[in-house]
Design a protein around this motif. Structure first.
Motif, PDB file in Angstrom:
ATOM      1  N   GLU A 155     -10.520  -0.533  -4.532  1.00 11.06           N
ATOM      2  CA  GLU A 155      -9.906   0.574  -5.266  1.00 11.06           C
ATOM      3  C   GLU A 155      -8.429   0.314  -5.530  1.00 11.06           C
ATOM      4  OE1 GLU A 155      -9.381   5.456  -4.959  1.00 11.06           O
ATOM      5  OE2 GLU A 155     -10.382   4.344  -3.355  1.00 11.06           O
ATOM      6  N   ARG A 156      -7.725  -0.174  -4.503  1.00 15.36           N
ATOM      7  CA  ARG A 156      -6.300  -0.453  -4.679  1.00 15.36           C
ATOM      8  C   ARG A 156      -6.088  -1.603  -5.654  1.00 15.36           C
ATOM      9  NH1 ARG A 156      -1.467   1.970  -4.790  1.00 15.36           N
ATOM     10  NH2 ARG A 156       0.195   0.713  -3.903  1.00 15.36           N
ATOM     11  N   ASN A 161       0.813  -1.216   0.000  1.00 10.48           N
ATOM     12  CA  ASN A 161       0.000   0.000   0.000  1.00 10.48           C
ATOM     13  C   ASN A 161       0.849   1.270   0.000  1.00 10.48           C
ATOM     14  OD1 ASN A 161      -2.610  -1.035  -0.172  1.00 10.48           O
ATOM     15  ND2 ASN A 161      -2.687  -1.479   2.012  1.00 10.48           N
ATOM     16  N   LEU A 206      -6.508  -6.847  -0.404  1.00 12.38           N
ATOM     17  CA  LEU A 206      -6.515  -5.490  -0.953  1.00 12.38           C
ATOM     18  C   LEU A 206      -7.942  -4.956  -1.044  1.00 12.38           C
ATOM     19  CD1 LEU A 206      -3.978  -5.824  -3.907  1.00 12.38           C
ATOM     20  CD2 LEU A 206      -3.681  -4.386  -1.900  1.00 12.38           C
ATOM     21  N   ASP A 207      -8.105  -3.655  -0.789  1.00 13.29           N
ATOM     22  CA  ASP A 207      -9.447  -3.096  -0.996  1.00 13.29           C
ATOM     23  C   ASP A 207      -9.700  -2.950  -2.494  1.00 13.29           C
ATOM     24  OD1 ASP A 207      -8.693  -0.407  -1.968  1.00 13.29           O
ATOM     25  OD2 ASP A 207      -8.072  -0.005   0.084  1.00 13.29           O
ATOM     26  N   ASP A 229      -6.514  12.240  -8.562  1.00  5.55           N
ATOM     27  CA  ASP A 229      -6.812  11.013  -9.294  1.00  5.55           C
ATOM     28  C   ASP A 229      -6.702  11.191 -10.806  1.00  5.55           C
ATOM     29  OD1 ASP A 229      -7.318   9.630  -6.947  1.00  5.55           O
ATOM     30  OD2 ASP A 229      -9.441  10.145  -6.938  1.00  5.55           O
ATOM     31  N   ASP A 242      -6.418  -0.322  -9.143  1.00  2.00           N
ATOM     32  CA  ASP A 242      -5.213   0.402  -9.569  1.00  2.00           C
ATOM     33  C   ASP A 242      -4.120  -0.565 -10.004  1.00  2.00           C
ATOM     34  OD1 ASP A 242      -6.403   2.823  -9.002  1.00  2.00           O
ATOM     35  OD2 ASP A 242      -5.503   3.008  -7.008  1.00  2.00           O
ATOM     36  N   VAL A 243      -3.958  -1.655  -9.240  1.00  2.00           N
ATOM     37  CA  VAL A 243      -2.917  -2.640  -9.544  1.00  2.00           C
ATOM     38  C   VAL A 243      -3.252  -3.400 -10.826  1.00  2.00           C
ATOM     39  CG1 VAL A 243      -1.846  -4.792  -8.745  1.00  2.00           C
ATOM     40  CG2 VAL A 243      -2.145  -2.885  -7.155  1.00  2.00           C
ATOM     41  N   PRO A 302       1.203   2.057  -7.869  1.00  2.00           N
ATOM     42  CA  PRO A 302       0.501   0.900  -8.432  1.00  2.00           C
ATOM     43  C   PRO A 302       1.366   0.024  -9.337  1.00  2.00           C
ATOM     44  CG  PRO A 302      -0.938   2.802  -8.448  1.00  2.00           C
ATOM     45  CD  PRO A 302       0.411   3.306  -7.994  1.00  2.00           C
TER      46      PRO A 302
END
Length: 417
Positions: A203-204, A174, A200-201, A307, A207-208, A178
């Motif tokens: 949103e993360r 985190n 992982l949440d 963002d 991104d990944v 990304p």
């Protein structure tokens, strides 16, 4: 190595830049390789896994490391650029030891590893000397008691656990960009990667996923239950989500689109309706859109959104209502560089670039590339025959589609893919 600290904790070492003797950065530390399965009382540290430019991961023997401090690592400069391949007798500290459940000999204490320390022995070899363990939290305590003990006091270190968690590795991921997080996740063993992805949440994870090759995207998404897969797709940019859904079996794609929020699904469906490799298929439907009465201050406030990518923040699009694509008629675009020279109370509509022709959704990649190059643009609007704004193509969208399908993997392997 007299100036090197006597004890170095690995989690603090990861991410540090690696320099050659001339002070030029040659890479970053990504992990530590230890000889864990040799039965030694203190496992020897064999070297570093370093990420060099081009995302290639190489092995740097500890004999090549001349100095370590709190902010950087120095080497002899003699690096073998061959891609790192882990051997069966080796273990990665970050990838395999963090979050492993262990016990402390002679006690009932059990916990998970959150860091490992290495020291230089009298032989000048680096060895793993200490293990930092955290017990599970109890009651109102969110974090349990911590212990830093000698390696020899720890039990079950060489036992691989199927239920190994991901809390400590997740904390490190985190902190990464990304693209770096995607690179680390891609190199994890499958069971370890599954644990990280689960933790992982949404949103993360979105991104990944956007930074991974399509093959890995499809595999990771396929391991999720349908509800969560749809949630993750909603967090992705619509163009990236559309590209990923296009790689799925038709029945799976239809199921996920049905599970997504109608508004998000509609954006993705619209992008999927355009022929592959056209402006319509590669555009983003989330540019900065303003009404004719918006001021320069309004525009600058909108593009401060962290963002937004650099290319999306370079232009704002002034349209008549409605302001969601497809909008009312596109009146023009304004370059942020121009707006920075205008008084904040000035209307954006008074600073439009009147000479910029928009793209059509059916235009090919070559035509889009020629358009951006001709006008020295990093983004351009896409409009329908009625002049309504459908979206915008950015230079990063263009490059994603112009490069070979395996460009991320080829980049990561330094051109070997």
């Amino acid at each position: 190595m007299s100036a090197t600290p006597s004890r170095v904790f690995v989690a603090r070492l990861v991410g540090l830049p690696i320099f050659d003797p001339q002070g030029d950065q040659v890479g970053k530390v990504r992990d530590l390789v230890v000889s864990l399965w040799s039965g030694a009382s203190q496992p020897r540290v064999l070297g570093l896994v370093a990420e060099v430019f081009g995302r290639r991961r190489i092995f740097v023997p500890m004999t090549r490391v001349t100095h370590i401090d709190s902010g950087q690592v120095y080497t002899t400069g003699l690096l073998n650029m061959r891609r790192f391949e882990q051997r069966p007798t080796e273990a990665l500290v970050m990838g395999e030891l963090l979050d492993r459940t262990v016990g402390i000999r002679g006690s009932e204490v059990r916990g998970t590893i959150y860091d490992v320390a290495m020291e230089q022995a009298r032989s000048r070899d680096w060895v793993v000397s200490r293990v930092a363990i955290v017990e599970p939290g109890r009651g109102f305590r969110r974090r349990g008691q911590t212990h830093v003990v000698e390696w020899t006091e720890v039990e079950d270190l060489t036992t691989r656990h199927a239920d190994q968690g991901a809390t400590q590795l997740l904390a490190k991921i985190n902190e990464m960009r990304p693209a770096d997080a995607a690179n680390l996740i891609q190199d994890l063993p499958k069971t370890r990667r599954s644990a990280v992805v689960a933790a992982l949440d949404d949103e993360r994870l979105a991104d990944v996923l956007e930074e991974l090759p399509e093959e890995d995207q499809v595999e990771i998404l396929g391991d999720l239950d349908s509800e969560r897969a749809a949630d993750v797709l909603e967090e992705m940019s619509p163009d990236d989500a559309a590209d990923l859904i296009a790689e799925l079996p038709p029945e799976t794609a239809a199921e996920l689109l049905d599970l997504m929020e109608p508004e998000d699904a509609e954006d993705v469906k619209r992008l999927l309706s355009y022929a592959e490799s056209t402006a319509g298929a590669m555009m983003t439907v989330e540019p900065v859109i303003l009404s004719p009465d918006a001021t320069v201050a309004d525009a600058l406030a909108r593009v401060r959104n962290p963002d937004l990518t650099t290319s999306l923040a370079a232009l704002v699009y002034v349209c008549r209502a409605p302001l969601e694509p497809p909008t009312g008629k596109l009146l023009g675009v304004a370059h942020i560089q121009r707006l920075l020279r205008e008084p904040p109370s000035t209307l954006v509509a008074g600073a439009l670039d009147a000479d910029l022709d928009p793209l059509r959704p059916e235009m090919s990649i070559d035509q889009v590339g020629a358009h951006l190059a001709r006008y020295n643009l990093v983004a351009a609007p896409v409009v329908d025959p009625d002049g309504r704004l459908l979206g915008a193509v950015t230079v990063d969208d263009l490059l994603d589609h112009m490069l070979p399908d395996n460009w991320r993997e080829a980049s990561r392997l330094g051109g070997d893919a």
